[in-house]
Design a protein around this motif. Structure first.
Motif, short mmCIF file in Angstrom:
data_model
loop_
_atom_site.label_atom_id
_atom_site.label_comp_id
_atom_site.label_asym_id
_atom_site.label_seq_id
_atom_site.Cartn_x
_atom_site.Cartn_y
_atom_site.Cartn_z
N ASP A 76 0.94 -1.07 0.22
CA ASP A 76 0.12 0.12 -0.13
C ASP A 76 0.92 1.39 0.14
OD1 ASP A 76 -2.51 -1.69 -0.14
OD2 ASP A 76 -2.07 -1.69 1.89
N ASN A 77 2.30 1.20 0.10
CA ASN A 77 3.11 2.50 0.24
C ASN A 77 3.87 2.72 -0.57
OD1 ASN A 77 4.60 0.36 1.64
ND2 ASN A 77 3.75 1.10 3.68
N LEU A 78 3.83 1.62 -1.90
CA LEU A 78 5.10 2.14 -2.50
C LEU A 78 4.18 2.29 -4.39
CD1 LEU A 78 8.27 2.19 -3.05
CD2 LEU A 78 8.36 -0.54 -3.94
N HIS A 79 5.27 3.06 -4.55
CA HIS A 79 3.98 2.80 -6.54
C HIS A 79 5.80 3.40 -7.35
CE1 HIS A 79 0.49 4.17 -8.09
NE2 HIS A 79 1.10 4.26 -8.63
N PHE A 80 5.74 3.65 -8.12
CA PHE A 80 6.88 3.75 -9.46
C PHE A 80 5.61 4.93 -10.56
CE2 PHE A 80 9.18 0.36 -7.54
CZ PHE A 80 10.20 0.43 -8.02
N ALA A 81 6.53 5.65 -10.93
CA ALA A 81 6.32 6.42 -11.82
C ALA A 81 7.19 7.12 -12.82
CB ALA A 81 5.74 8.33 -10.60
N GLN A 82 6.80 7.50 -13.78
CA GLN A 82 6.69 7.25 -14.77
C GLN A 82 6.44 8.53 -15.59
OE1 GLN A 82 6.98 4.03 -14.73
NE2 GLN A 82 8.94 4.06 -13.85
N LEU A 83 6.97 9.21 -16.82
CA LEU A 83 6.77 10.12 -17.38
C LEU A 83 5.61 9.09 -18.75
CD1 LEU A 83 8.97 13.12 -18.44
CD2 LEU A 83 7.17 13.14 -16.98
N TYR A 84 4.40 10.00 -18.50
CA TYR A 84 2.90 9.51 -20.29
C TYR A 84 4.08 9.76 -21.56
CZ TYR A 84 -0.85 9.22 -22.46
OH TYR A 84 -2.29 9.20 -23.81
N GLY A 85 4.05 8.66 -22.35
CA GLY A 85 4.84 8.41 -23.35
C GLY A 85 5.77 8.10 -23.45
N MET A 86 6.98 7.72 -22.37
CA MET A 86 8.19 7.21 -22.61
C MET A 86 8.34 5.85 -21.14
SD MET A 86 9.85 11.25 -21.37
CE MET A 86 9.29 12.41 -22.46
N ALA A 87 9.21 5.60 -21.77
CA ALA A 87 10.16 4.44 -20.86
C ALA A 87 8.42 3.12 -20.75
CB ALA A 87 10.26 4.65 -19.27
N GLU A 88 7.57 2.98 -21.64
CA GLU A 88 6.42 2.22 -21.64
C GLU A 88 6.81 0.29 -21.04
OE1 GLU A 88 3.43 3.97 -23.45
OE2 GLU A 88 4.57 4.49 -21.14
N ALA A 89 8.27 0.03 -21.59
CA ALA A 89 9.04 -1.39 -21.50
C ALA A 89 8.39 -1.37 -19.48
CB ALA A 89 9.75 -1.70 -21.99
N TYR A 90 9.56 -0.63 -19.10
CA TYR A 90 9.49 -0.21 -18.00
C TYR A 90 8.52 -0.70 -17.28
CZ TYR A 90 12.14 1.18 -13.66
OH TYR A 90 12.73 1.54 -12.23
N SER A 91 7.98 0.42 -17.42
CA SER A 91 6.29 0.60 -16.86
C SER A 91 5.32 -0.75 -16.76
CB SER A 91 5.36 1.94 -17.28
OG SER A 91 5.74 3.19 -17.51
N PHE A 92 5.35 -1.25 -18.00
CA PHE A 92 5.03 -2.43 -17.80
C PHE A 92 5.41 -3.38 -17.38
CE2 PHE A 92 2.62 -0.70 -22.10
CZ PHE A 92 1.47 -0.71 -21.16
N GLY A 93 6.55 -3.94 -17.14
CA GLY A 93 7.97 -5.10 -16.51
C GLY A 93 7.38 -4.33 -14.74
N LEU A 94 7.51 -2.89 -13.87
CA LEU A 94 7.05 -2.92 -13.30
C LEU A 94 5.28 -3.67 -12.84
CD1 LEU A 94 8.49 0.73 -13.12
CD2 LEU A 94 9.09 -1.73 -10.70
N ARG A 95 4.64 -3.42 -13.68
CA ARG A 95 3.12 -3.36 -13.48
C ARG A 95 3.26 -5.07 -13.57
NH1 ARG A 95 -0.22 -3.99 -18.59
NH2 ARG A 95 1.54 -5.39 -19.13
N ASN A 96 4.10 -5.69 -14.10
CA ASN A 96 3.78 -7.60 -14.44
C ASN A 96 4.85 -7.98 -13.48
OD1 ASN A 96 2.70 -6.98 -16.73
ND2 ASN A 96 4.68 -7.70 -18.01
#
Length: 462
Positions: free
Chosen positions: A387-407
């Motif tokens: 509940d207390n850790l979140h990752f963030a990237q800019l919209y339109g950038m680092a898409e693979a990284y965002s999805f990798g963290l999501r997965n």
């Protein structure tokens, strides 16, 4: 002002990616293109890959920045042509739209792919009280809009203090706060409760002489700004949507920290969850020391500390200002030192929130930092960070990284700016020019998108 506490049930995510628990290994896999882009249609992959190929290289970023700051922007015809071309390329890809309605649509699409949004009405550097009041109205509208969205695809709303306080007033307040740090006998009658703002390693060269006290007009504007901030916090509390206060340049950062910490003390939930998040810029030499001081003070006051950790986006201007004043730069001497500071700050906060109050947002495009944080999470026990850790990237950038963290089971948001083209594009160019990590993660995205497009072509998938 009395503290406003509220016990609000935690939102339960409905979409399938966030139904998974943070897995026990938290392994970030950036090799399987099929798994990474499973939620992205082929048409979107093609357009994204093409846009990144065109715009995300250092030469193009430098050229775009020069054009936006050239005399071409002073001529109505050329200005209209430039903004029109940018709107259909750079702006369309990296921004949520001109209006809140368009940004809400973009947030819904991200939600469908397993990501949340940090909505940012991208106005900054208001010039008078009227424009500050207008910006407050827009920010509150942004917060209120989250109530109409399903299960809340919006994880937070972003606020820039320069949108609700005049920058010159923030500079005056910062000068007085710096001088108070130098001379603790200085009395600031307007000062409210806050946390430590400066350390012995902080840059103080902005204020070489004792500043004059605030005038009556400045004190009035100060009170108006605080009222604006409190209105925004009240709206945030009512909607149960956290506020992220952006960091800006060091000339005005003490005032930003002061107001942010005061708001965090005044408005927070019962328990371990913060409502107001301050931003720590790891490229500053004093960032780790100030972070530790703020966390210690927050714990003593019984206030859960929310921190968004970034590297920083004002490198060139900070160094130029220090050089012009004959002072040492407040920025670390090398990118390696900045990386080390970022990772140290992340490790400190991860340890603090593992079994105590507070929350951390790791806003980074740096893959190594993400992997180090994931390893830390595993070593400390993944159940402590749901509940207390979140990752963030800019919209339109680092898409693979965002999805990798999501997965891997992490909560991930995209920083989603919206607003008039002429205001948003300079903001994005500044960050792209200052953060070379954009270019490296764009290269990874292009590589993996080409791999996935080829796989779909050979298997005839859509």
């Amino acid at each position: 002002m009395a503290s406003r506490y509220r016990s609000i049930p935690k939102l339960v995510s409905k979409f399938h990616y966030c139904q998974r628990r943070l897995n026990s290994t938290a392994y970030i896999n950036l090799d399987d293109s099929k798994e990474l882009f499973s939620s992205v249609p082929t048409s979107k992959l093609i357009s994204t890959a093409f846009t990144l190929h065109v715009v995300m290289n250092e030469a193009m970023i430098h050229f775009g920045s020069k054009v936006m700051n050239s005399r071409l922007m002073d001529t109505p015809i050329s200005r209209e042509l430039l903004l029109g071309s940018i709107e259909h390329t750079l702006y369309h890809h990296f921004c949520g739209g001109k209006t809140l309605k368009e940004a809400d649509r973009a947030a819904r699409k991200l939600w469908e792919s397993g990501l949340q949004s940090m909505l940012d009405y991208g106005m900054e550097h208001a010039h008078d009280n009227a424009s500050c009041d207008h910006n407050v109205h827009e920010i509150i509208q942004t917060i209120s809009s989250t109530l109409s969205l399903p299960s809340s695809p919006v994880s937070s709303v972003v606020v820039k203090m320069t949108a609700i306080f005049r920058p010159q007033l923030l500079k005056r307040v910062s000068d007085l706060l710096r001088w108070e740090f130098k001379d603790n006998s200085l009395h600031l009658p307007w000062k409210l409760q806050s946390f430590p703002l400066l350390s012995n390693s902080s840059a103080l060269y902005h204020t070489p002489h004792m500043p004059e006290a605030l005038t009556l007009d400045e004190e009035r504007d100060l009170e108006l700004g605080i009222v604006r901030l409190m209105k925004i916090c009240e709206s945030s509390l009512e909607a149960n949507v956290p506020l992220l206060i952006d960091a800006e340049d060091t000339a005005i950062q003490p005032a930003i920290d002061y107001f942010t910490f005061h708001a965090a003390i005044t408005y927070h939930h019962i328990g371990n969850t913060p409502l107001i998040f301050n931003t720590i810029q790891a490229y500053l030499k004093d960032s780790e020391e100030r972070l530790v001081m703020a966390k210690k003070a927050a714990d003593k006051a019984g206030v859960p500390l929310g921190i968004k950790l970034v590297r920083g986006a004002y490198m060139s201007t900070e160094r130029q200002l220090a050089l012009s004043l004959g002072a040492n730069s407040p920025i670390h001497g090398s990118i390696q030192d900045t990386h080390a500071c970022y990772n140290a700050c992340a490790a400190f906060m991860l340890e603090e929130i593992a079994n105590g109050p507070g929350s951390l947002i790791l806003a980074t495009h740096n893959i190594e930092s993400g992997k180090l944080a994931a390893a830390k999470v595993v070593s400390m026990g993944t159940k402590n960070y749901i509940d207390n850790l979140h990752f963030a990237q800019l919209y339109g950038m680092a898409e693979a990284y965002s999805f990798g963290l999501r997965n891997a089971g992490f909560k991930v948001s995209k920083y989603l700016p919206y607003g008039p083209v002429e205001h948003i594009v300079p903001y994005l160019l500044r960050r792209a020019e200052e953060n070379r990590g954009f270019v490296s993660t764009a290269a990874l995205d292009r590589q993996l998108m080409r791999k996935e497009l080829l796989r779909r072509l050979t298997t005839l998938e859509k």
